[in-house]
Design a protein around this motif. Sequence first.
Motif: not given
Length: 112
Positions: A38-58
């Motif tokens: 998922e991280l490799r496929a994301a163009a930017t870190l913002e994309v990870m915030w749109s993936l609720p299953q990843a629960h990306c957080e600062e």
Amino acid sequence: MDILFKTTRLQSDCNDSKRAVKAYGADVAKRLRQRLDELRAAATLEVMWSLPQAHCEELKADRKGQLSVRLPGALRLIFEPAHDPVPKREDGGLDRVQVTAIRILEIEDYHG
């Protein structure tokens, strides 16, 4: 996104399926592979915030400047932007749209 690693051992543990299973177990290794894909496929870190299953957080406190995504149980894949300087918004927060490279720091349960 480009992915760098803090150590060559961590890079090997993350990129070699057999090493990942040995180091973290089958369930974690499977989810780790998914998160890295998922991280490799994301163009930017913002994309990870749109993936609720990843629960990306600062992260906060002594981990300020680091981020995480969830793995099974309480484990987290912890990383930081691999930019110098780190892209910031006008308000001083991280500009996730400008983050196109990250450095994986560790895999751990930082909750306790």
